[in-house]
Design an enzyme around this catalytic site. Structure first.
Site, PDB file in Angstrom:
ATOM      1  N   ASP A   1      -0.236  46.119 -72.411  1.00  0.00           N
ATOM      2  CA  ASP A   1       0.192  45.239 -73.494  1.00  0.00           C
ATOM      3  C   ASP A   1       0.610  46.051 -74.710  1.00  0.00           C
ATOM      4  O   ASP A   1       1.552  45.691 -75.415  1.00  0.00           O
ATOM      5  CB  ASP A   1      -0.935  44.273 -73.869  1.00  0.00           C
ATOM      6  CG  ASP A   1      -0.514  43.326 -74.985  1.00  0.00           C
ATOM      7  OD1 ASP A   1       0.175  42.343 -74.689  1.00  0.00           O
ATOM      8  OD2 ASP A   1      -0.865  43.595 -76.146  1.00  0.00           O
TER       9      ASP A   1
ATOM     10  N   LYS B   1       5.422  33.958 -76.600  1.00  0.00           N
ATOM     11  CA  LYS B   1       4.727  34.441 -77.795  1.00  0.00           C
ATOM     12  C   LYS B   1       5.692  34.811 -78.925  1.00  0.00           C
ATOM     13  O   LYS B   1       5.284  34.926 -80.081  1.00  0.00           O
ATOM     14  CB  LYS B   1       3.831  35.627 -77.423  1.00  0.00           C
ATOM     15  CG  LYS B   1       2.740  35.213 -76.432  1.00  0.00           C
ATOM     16  CD  LYS B   1       1.986  36.388 -75.844  1.00  0.00           C
ATOM     17  CE  LYS B   1       0.975  35.906 -74.808  1.00  0.00           C
ATOM     18  NZ  LYS B   1       0.278  37.029 -74.147  1.00  0.00           N
TER      19      LYS B   1
END
EC number: 2.5.1.46
Length: 369
Positions: free
Chosen positions: A316, A329
């Site tokens: 990530d 997101k």
């Protein structure tokens, strides 16, 4: 070569090397760096980054993204606009863009702490997300300094002398002893208030309390407390704070920190924001916690990542903004930017070209407890 006239280059080679170009789009910018014949003008120099290429151009695009956040943040809201103040659980007024700032602990250990403190002091950001070290290192610096060292210093020799290394920074272990002396009475008081007054502690409430207790304007969290800026730290026990909470649990057990209430807090900041912007320095939990909160509103409107991580291991931390778009997101129509650079180099320059240019437009800092 057979079939090639004497003294003439092979036609196939000519065609390959001298292939004609299609026209570029008319809006394509030309590469142009800063001309030092103009003298030393740092604002013009940083403006020229936008047409310099490579990460300098990404920096220029990051400036545009942050300035777009600020422009929307400073737009006056309609009188009849629903502020959702009862739902956000925040004492901060709604603005045209809620800005989330995330940063890893090493940046507070470094001099980037002062840049972050400036933003918080002047109400330029709305939500902070950091790790345990990002909290404790700020408070510890109010008690004792961090020093410059070298990346090459040997761990064995440092350990024998009670010196901790953070890259090329040095933190004497005595600093953490001073932190324990300062923190333990506060933890005692928190347990007492929990048991006698029914106070329900969360990581953000604890950080606000520590900002109040440190009572030092050099501290990020002193200003976060005064300006009602929530500080979320879902991994608050993963550091010296956790060590002290662990030791305290033997002396005076029973302290409870509710992370679920804080989860609702950060998600509500995103859900009921008019627009959101993410500025994320580094990776890991701070990056994902902010991005995941923005999933609750189908993505942030603006996003700037600054880190050196690569995406090729599937982490990530290294993920480019486009991966966050795939998760919802970051919004599909957003223009997010990732600057592949050390934030200690880039972030002060970014603030110099954005927030600091508009300092007078932000409301005066609050001074009440």
């Amino acid at each position: 070569m057979e079939g090639t006239p004497s003294g003439a280059a092979p036609s196939s080679a000519l065609a390959a090397v001298l292939k004609h170009s299609s026209a570029l789009p008319p809006e394509s910018a030309q590469v142009q760096g800063y001309d030092f014949n103009r003298g030393v003008d740092y604002h013009a120099l940083l403006e020229a980054y936008g047409t310099t290429g490579f990460q300098a151009t990404n920096f220029g695009r990051a400036v545009q993204q942050v300035n777009a956040m600020i422009e929307k943040k400073l737009e006056p809201l309609a009188v009849d606009e629903d502020h959702h103040e009862d739902l956000t659980q925040s004492r901060r007024p709604l603005t045209g863009c809620t800005i989330f700032l995330g940063y890893t602990s090493n940046l507070i250990s470094s001099g980037i702490r002062e840049t972050i403190r400036y933003l918080v002091q002047h109400n330029m950001v709305d939500v902070l997300v950091t790790t345990a070290g990002g909290v404790e290192e700020d408070l510890i610096k109010c008690l004792a300094p961090t020093y410059l060292g070298e990346f090459s210093l040997r761990g064995k020799e440092l350990r024998e002398n009670g010196i901790n290394r953070i890259g090329n920074l040095l933190v004497p272990n005595d600093n953490y002893c001073k932190f324990e002396d300062w923190l333990m009475p506060i933890l005692d008081q928190m347990v007492q208030e929990q048991n006698t007054e029914g106070v329900k502690w969360t990581p953000s409430k604890m950080i606000s309390r520590l900002g109040k207790e440190i009572n030092n304007p050099e501290s990020v969290y002193y200003w976060a407390h005064k300006n009602h800026i929530p500080v979320l730290s879902p991994a608050l026990t993963d550091g010296s704070l956790g060590d002290m909470i662990f030791f305290h649990s033997y002396k005076n057990p029973g302290l409870v920190l509710d992370i679920v209430e804080d989860l609702r807090l950060i998600n509500m900041q995103a859900i009921f924001a008019k627009r959101t912007g993410m500025i994320i320095l580094g990776g890991g939990v701070v990056k994902h916690h902010i991005a995941n909160a923005n999933l609750m509103r189908n993505g942030a409107d603006y996003a700037v990542y600054i880190n050196t991580a690569q995406e090729f291991d599937g982490s990530d931390s290294g993920a480019r903004p486009d991966e966050a778009v795939s998760w919802g997101k970051i919004r599909m129509d957003a223009q997010p930017v990732k600057v592949y650079a050390d934030a200690s180099l880039v972030f002060p320059l970014l603030v110099a070209e954005t927030f600091a240019q508009k300092a007078d437009a932000f409301r005066a800092e609050k001074n009440e407890d």
